[in-house]
Enzyme design. Sequence first.
Site, PDB file in Angstrom:
ATOM      1  N   HIS A  78       0.843  -1.201   0.000  1.00 22.47           N
ATOM      2  CA  HIS A  78       0.000   0.000   0.000  1.00 22.47           C
ATOM      3  C   HIS A  78       0.876   1.248   0.000  1.00 22.47           C
ATOM      4  O   HIS A  78       0.701   2.152  -0.817  1.00 22.47           O
ATOM      5  CB  HIS A  78      -0.925   0.003   1.214  1.00 22.47           C
ATOM      6  CG  HIS A  78      -1.561   1.341   1.495  1.00 22.47           C
ATOM      7  ND1 HIS A  78      -2.504   1.903   0.670  1.00 22.47           N
ATOM      8  CD2 HIS A  78      -1.362   2.236   2.497  1.00 22.47           C
ATOM      9  CE1 HIS A  78      -2.875   3.083   1.148  1.00 22.47           C
ATOM     10  NE2 HIS A  78      -2.186   3.310   2.261  1.00 22.47           N
ATOM     11  N   ASP A 107       7.597  22.039 -25.546  1.00 21.44           N
ATOM     12  CA  ASP A 107       7.385  20.676 -25.065  1.00 21.44           C
ATOM     13  C   ASP A 107       8.333  20.535 -23.891  1.00 21.44           C
ATOM     14  O   ASP A 107       8.907  21.524 -23.429  1.00 21.44           O
ATOM     15  CB  ASP A 107       7.696  19.645 -26.170  1.00 21.44           C
ATOM     16  CG  ASP A 107       6.980  18.320 -25.910  1.00 21.44           C
ATOM     17  OD1 ASP A 107       7.340  17.649 -24.936  1.00 21.44           O
ATOM     18  OD2 ASP A 107       6.059  17.976 -26.680  1.00 21.44           O
ATOM     19  N   TRP A 143       6.969   0.071   4.022  1.00 19.31           N
ATOM     20  CA  TRP A 143       7.475   0.717   2.807  1.00 19.31           C
ATOM     21  C   TRP A 143       8.909   1.200   2.998  1.00 19.31           C
ATOM     22  O   TRP A 143       9.622   1.428   2.031  1.00 19.31           O
ATOM     23  CB  TRP A 143       6.573   1.892   2.410  1.00 19.31           C
ATOM     24  CG  TRP A 143       6.864   3.185   3.102  1.00 19.31           C
ATOM     25  CD1 TRP A 143       6.510   3.533   4.367  1.00 19.31           C
ATOM     26  CD2 TRP A 143       7.598   4.293   2.567  1.00 19.31           C
ATOM     27  NE1 TRP A 143       6.966   4.789   4.656  1.00 19.31           N
ATOM     28  CE2 TRP A 143       7.635   5.293   3.574  1.00 19.31           C
ATOM     29  CE3 TRP A 143       8.220   4.559   1.341  1.00 19.31           C
ATOM     30  CZ2 TRP A 143       8.280   6.518   3.392  1.00 19.31           C
ATOM     31  CZ3 TRP A 143       8.858   5.792   1.181  1.00 19.31           C
ATOM     32  CH2 TRP A 143       8.888   6.745   2.197  1.00 19.31           C
ATOM     33  N   SER A 170      13.362   6.082 -13.630  1.00 18.75           N
ATOM     34  CA  SER A 170      12.239   6.824 -14.192  1.00 18.75           C
ATOM     35  C   SER A 170      12.121   8.207 -13.571  1.00 18.75           C
ATOM     36  O   SER A 170      12.019   9.212 -14.282  1.00 18.75           O
ATOM     37  CB  SER A 170      10.947   6.036 -13.974  1.00 18.75           C
ATOM     38  OG  SER A 170       9.831   6.874 -14.049  1.00 18.75           O
ATOM     39  N   SER A 171      12.142   8.269 -12.246  1.00 19.01           N
ATOM     40  CA  SER A 171      11.875   9.586 -11.653  1.00 19.01           C
ATOM     41  C   SER A 171      13.072  10.519 -11.798  1.00 19.01           C
ATOM     42  O   SER A 171      12.892  11.736 -11.892  1.00 19.01           O
ATOM     43  CB  SER A 171      11.422   9.467 -10.200  1.00 19.01           C
ATOM     44  OG  SER A 171      12.232   8.584  -9.505  1.00 19.01           O
ATOM     45  N   HIS A 254      13.180  11.568   4.068  1.00 19.36           N
ATOM     46  CA  HIS A 254      12.590  12.838   4.440  1.00 19.36           C
ATOM     47  C   HIS A 254      12.425  13.795   3.260  1.00 19.36           C
ATOM     48  O   HIS A 254      11.337  14.329   3.061  1.00 19.36           O
ATOM     49  CB  HIS A 254      13.280  13.525   5.608  1.00 19.36           C
ATOM     50  CG  HIS A 254      12.462  14.691   6.028  1.00 19.36           C
ATOM     51  ND1 HIS A 254      11.379  14.578   6.860  1.00 19.36           N
ATOM     52  CD2 HIS A 254      12.453  15.972   5.592  1.00 19.36           C
ATOM     53  CE1 HIS A 254      10.758  15.732   6.942  1.00 19.36           C
ATOM     54  NE2 HIS A 254      11.396  16.604   6.187  1.00 19.36           N
ATOM     55  N   GLU A 256      11.903  12.946   0.406  1.00 16.11           N
ATOM     56  CA  GLU A 256      10.790  12.343  -0.330  1.00 16.11           C
ATOM     57  C   GLU A 256       9.457  12.915   0.139  1.00 16.11           C
ATOM     58  O   GLU A 256       8.537  13.117  -0.654  1.00 16.11           O
ATOM     59  CB  GLU A 256      10.834  10.820  -0.144  1.00 16.11           C
ATOM     60  CG  GLU A 256       9.650  10.063  -0.696  1.00 16.11           C
ATOM     61  CD  GLU A 256       9.576  10.070  -2.210  1.00 16.11           C
ATOM     62  OE1 GLU A 256      10.603  10.363  -2.840  1.00 16.11           O
ATOM     63  OE2 GLU A 256       8.484   9.806  -2.747  1.00 16.11           O
ATOM     64  N   TYR A 258       8.928  15.879   1.032  1.00 14.88           N
ATOM     65  CA  TYR A 258       8.742  17.173   0.360  1.00 14.88           C
ATOM     66  C   TYR A 258       8.557  16.999  -1.124  1.00 14.88           C
ATOM     67  O   TYR A 258       7.942  17.840  -1.781  1.00 14.88           O
ATOM     68  CB  TYR A 258       9.903  18.107   0.701  1.00 14.88           C
ATOM     69  CG  TYR A 258       9.777  18.510   2.140  1.00 14.88           C
ATOM     70  CD1 TYR A 258       8.832  19.469   2.493  1.00 14.88           C
ATOM     71  CD2 TYR A 258      10.477  17.863   3.131  1.00 14.88           C
ATOM     72  CE1 TYR A 258       8.624  19.787   3.810  1.00 14.88           C
ATOM     73  CE2 TYR A 258      10.276  18.177   4.452  1.00 14.88           C
ATOM     74  CZ  TYR A 258       9.348  19.141   4.788  1.00 14.88           C
ATOM     75  OH  TYR A 258       9.126  19.433   6.099  1.00 14.88           O
ATOM     76  N   SER A 269      -0.936  27.314  -4.748  1.00 13.13           N
ATOM     77  CA  SER A 269      -0.547  28.700  -5.006  1.00 13.13           C
ATOM     78  C   SER A 269      -1.052  29.210  -6.352  1.00 13.13           C
ATOM     79  O   SER A 269      -1.031  30.418  -6.600  1.00 13.13           O
ATOM     80  CB  SER A 269       0.975  28.848  -4.960  1.00 13.13           C
ATOM     81  OG  SER A 269       1.463  28.407  -3.721  1.00 13.13           O
ATOM     82  N   HIS A 303      14.962  12.591  12.515  1.00 10.33           N
ATOM     83  CA  HIS A 303      13.785  12.683  13.387  1.00 10.33           C
ATOM     84  C   HIS A 303      12.896  11.447  13.230  1.00 10.33           C
ATOM     85  O   HIS A 303      11.959  11.274  13.991  1.00 10.33           O
ATOM     86  CB  HIS A 303      12.998  13.978  13.143  1.00 10.33           C
ATOM     87  CG  HIS A 303      12.440  14.123  11.764  1.00 10.33           C
ATOM     88  ND1 HIS A 303      12.253  15.334  11.154  1.00 10.33           N
ATOM     89  CD2 HIS A 303      12.049  13.214  10.847  1.00 10.33           C
ATOM     90  CE1 HIS A 303      11.750  15.159   9.947  1.00 10.33           C
ATOM     91  NE2 HIS A 303      11.616  13.882   9.739  1.00 10.33           N
ATOM     92  N   HIS A 304      13.206  10.602  12.247  1.00  8.18           N
ATOM     93  CA  HIS A 304      12.479   9.338  12.141  1.00  8.18           C
ATOM     94  C   HIS A 304      13.117   8.259  13.008  1.00  8.18           C
ATOM     95  O   HIS A 304      12.653   7.138  13.025  1.00  8.18           O
ATOM     96  CB  HIS A 304      12.478   8.864  10.686  1.00  8.18           C
ATOM     97  CG  HIS A 304      11.759   9.810   9.770  1.00  8.18           C
ATOM     98  ND1 HIS A 304      10.433   9.688   9.467  1.00  8.18           N
ATOM     99  CD2 HIS A 304      12.182  10.908   9.111  1.00  8.18           C
ATOM    100  CE1 HIS A 304      10.062  10.662   8.654  1.00  8.18           C
ATOM    101  NE2 HIS A 304      11.110  11.419   8.423  1.00  8.18           N
ATOM    102  N   THR A 329       7.106  26.634   6.079  1.00  5.16           N
ATOM    103  CA  THR A 329       5.773  26.089   5.804  1.00  5.16           C
ATOM    104  C   THR A 329       4.699  27.023   6.329  1.00  5.16           C
ATOM    105  O   THR A 329       3.686  27.272   5.672  1.00  5.16           O
ATOM    106  CB  THR A 329       5.625  24.700   6.448  1.00  5.16           C
ATOM    107  OG1 THR A 329       6.811  23.950   6.170  1.00  5.16           O
ATOM    108  CG2 THR A 329       4.439  23.955   5.888  1.00  5.16           C
ATOM    109  N   LYS A 332       4.103  29.886   4.072  1.00  2.00           N
ATOM    110  CA  LYS A 332       3.214  29.544   2.966  1.00  2.00           C
ATOM    111  C   LYS A 332       1.752  29.602   3.393  1.00  2.00           C
ATOM    112  O   LYS A 332       0.915  30.202   2.722  1.00  2.00           O
ATOM    113  CB  LYS A 332       3.528  28.150   2.437  1.00  2.00           C
ATOM    114  CG  LYS A 332       4.777  28.093   1.630  1.00  2.00           C
ATOM    115  CD  LYS A 332       5.217  26.673   1.444  1.00  2.00           C
ATOM    116  CE  LYS A 332       6.358  26.625   0.478  1.00  2.00           C
ATOM    117  NZ  LYS A 332       5.961  27.083  -0.853  1.00  2.00           N
ATOM    118  N   ARG A 451       1.332   0.668  14.948  1.00  2.00           N
ATOM    119  CA  ARG A 451       0.982   0.503  13.544  1.00  2.00           C
ATOM    120  C   ARG A 451       1.517  -0.827  13.026  1.00  2.00           C
ATOM    121  O   ARG A 451       2.316  -1.477  13.682  1.00  2.00           O
ATOM    122  CB  ARG A 451       1.535   1.669  12.715  1.00  2.00           C
ATOM    123  CG  ARG A 451       3.042   1.746  12.720  1.00  2.00           C
ATOM    124  CD  ARG A 451       3.575   3.064  12.188  1.00  2.00           C
ATOM    125  NE  ARG A 451       3.558   3.112  10.719  1.00  2.00           N
ATOM    126  CZ  ARG A 451       4.450   3.782   9.984  1.00  2.00           C
ATOM    127  NH1 ARG A 451       5.429   4.461  10.565  1.00  2.00           N
ATOM    128  NH2 ARG A 451       4.366   3.794   8.678  1.00  2.00           N
TER     129      ARG A 451
END
Lengths: 542, 287
Positions: A78, A107, A143, A170-171, A254, A256, A258, A269, A303-304, A329, A332, A451
């Site tokens: 998931h 393009d 994950w 790819s990315s 981390h 990721e 963002y 925006s 922090h993880h 943040t 924003k 979890r």
Amino acid sequence: MDLASNTAHGMVSAHKPQGLARWLFATNHKDIGSMYLWFAFCMFLVGGVLALCIRAELFSPGLQFFQPELFNQLTTLHGLIMVFGAIMPAFTGLANWMLPLMIGAPDMAFARMNNWSFWLLPPAMTLLLLSFIVPGGAAAAGWTLYAPLSVQLGMGMDLTIFAIHILGISSIMGAINIVVTIINLRAPGMRMMNMPMFAWASLITAYLIIAVMPVLAGAVTMVLADRHFGSHFFNAAGGGDPVLYQHVFWFFGHPEVYIMALPAFGIVSQVIPTFARKPLFGYSSMVYATSSIGVLSFMVWAHHMFVTGMPATAQLFFMYATMLIAVPTGVKVFNWIATMWQGSMSFETPMLFAIGFILLFTIGGLSGVTLSVAAVDVQLHGSYYVVAHFHYVLVAGALFSLFSAVYYWFPKMTGRMYVERLGQLHFWWSLLWFNVTFFPMHFLGLAGMPRRIPDYALQFTDFNRIASIGAFMFGLGQLIFLVNILYSLRHGKTAPQQPWEGANTLEWQIPTPAPYHSFNPPPQLETAENGVVLSMRDSGQA
Amino acid sequence: MEHPEQPLAGAYFVPAPSCWPALGALALFCLGLGAALAVNAMAWGGGLLLLGALCLLRMLVGWFGDVIGENQQGCYRQQEDLSFRWGMGWFIFSEVMLFAACFGVLFWLRLVALPTLGSLDYKWLYPDFSPSWPLQTAPQPTQSYRAMEAWGLPAFNTLILLTSGATLTWAHWGLLQGRRRQLQAGLLCTFSLGGLFLLLQAFEYHHAWTAWRLTLSAGAYGMTFYLLTGLHGLHVLLGSLILLVVWRRVRRGHFDRQHHFAFEAAAWYWHFVDVVWLLLFVLVYCL
Ligand SMILES: [Cu+2]
């Protein structure tokens, strides 16, 4: 401002390939963007079904439908499918569709490579889904694929590793394309500091992708080596360290976060100023805030890992650095609110999703600040509080912004209007059931429910039932979206060139639906902040 | 239909639909699935890997052939050229991050993980382990091994790569001044030095693996050594192949004083690989 004449002169001409070849061999950013978006939606449904399996199992304590091994596979897949198959491709697809139109590019910079970026996704996702049927089943390490679990699992883990390699290729290529398009293909007059925020957000996101996807590739390659080639990178007895895996992974992980949040900021925006009929408040501070997030996101990964036994100094550093990210943040969020302040607002579906985004993302951001406090995190780590937190950020954040974007640009992409009443229903339905699903998880986590466990203590039953009902209703509601899109594609009202009164960025200056080729050669622009077009004329060479 | 070969003034070159990306996707699918089967010693693994590799090769030849052809027809002008430059630059940046992660692993193991494993806290688990570097064994004793020596073959390899950087620059001068023979000779020298480096590296690996019993499972030293030098070796291999292609193109009369980005891209890549080796030499072999 007749760009239709301009667009017909493109050098590949107005010729439009037909049939399967149009999609398989595509070099057109709009075609490739559409494929990305449809693919992401399919994966969203697949990932969603896995989520519903999870919620079905958690409807009651005890084991209902799945053995713990399979349950872990479901949570793992998931996560992987939603992150790499749904959200990231959806944002890349939107960037593909809209960036060239918003900055006046003919393009994407590398049109063929663009196609490869997309067509690598189906093979990678096939490998990932194939892992359910191989001996040992799919990856079941979460994950994050933490060692030593990921070192011990069956061959599903190998398929996952190679799928991640392909997704990484790819990315990275997609990101290089975005960066180069933005840097090199802006139409004359579209200055960097006037670019739409969506372009800025995509630029910083792409930079993050290029920086951290190779790190993830390195991490899973070391897992592969530990599994099959006898190394012990993540095994203390062999001179390695399982905590090392977490460091490498979260150095990717981390940023990721963002990568999945910044494009959402960009979309909001664009949408908020349009429906508030006011220019974006504090445009340059938005740019600086986004850029500083791009830098800060590399300095907070541990922090993880507050419960891995870090020295107190490291805990303090990562705690304060994490809190620091709340500053840009917050800038924003305040800018969006200030944009709406005293605007003549109207509440079409894109605006509803954008406002829903601001509200719920802020809640997710605040629970993030709570988790950043090392002393609190020790209690909440690995609990449902964390699950609630990141679903507020990713579902109500990334996903809501994607819905906002699709409704917002649907007329430009297809030439037809979506059905507004269905859109509104989709929003209110999603808003309600999203909160029914995920708000109780805060309390479950605070009460100590861990979890990634298929069973739980009896006292958690009520809140889990509420969450499960919410999840199924939320999932059902997404069919409203699908029906709306499918119906409107054929039978929607014909959209005008500028369906939104307050929209004044470049994509609204060309005919609706956007012609197959646009802006080649590019127009001469006069722009203002956030991509607002003041004047546009042919560059005179066509 | 106007032909894509004749771009309009001021227009950006957008290639016509192409079959190569789809073939490339098929190739990576075969490679991914084949590799997953092969590492588990299952049927079809090797065959799929081979098929994938062939597809990938065909794609690379066809795709780069198309790009070179378009270039020779003059489809790429200043803006397209700049796109290629930015693209190559960002690609190298992604490679830098890949190496950064691997160096990070080395630093973490040497500076944090191993001292911890050797500390008093772990004496009850690994009583005989002492975290000197290069390690003589892993915490859980394996067979002992010998570490690499910096001032033998590795130093010579350093010299080779540094020289190859110089010959490449010499070739570049030749190109800039229109001395094609110097260009060709320089490229050939660089390519040969790259090949020599790889040969010596292979020899060194063989010797270390068999005679010194330095294997991947030989603890932190062995695995970081093979991780970093192996990754670098793959990059030297790729860089050499790129140089070979550039050399062939030179022999066919491609490139002139102004337009030769393929050459420059190869040179950027080669110098990047050089710099990584210098870091490797200092951090892996010497320290
Ligand atoms: Cu984080």
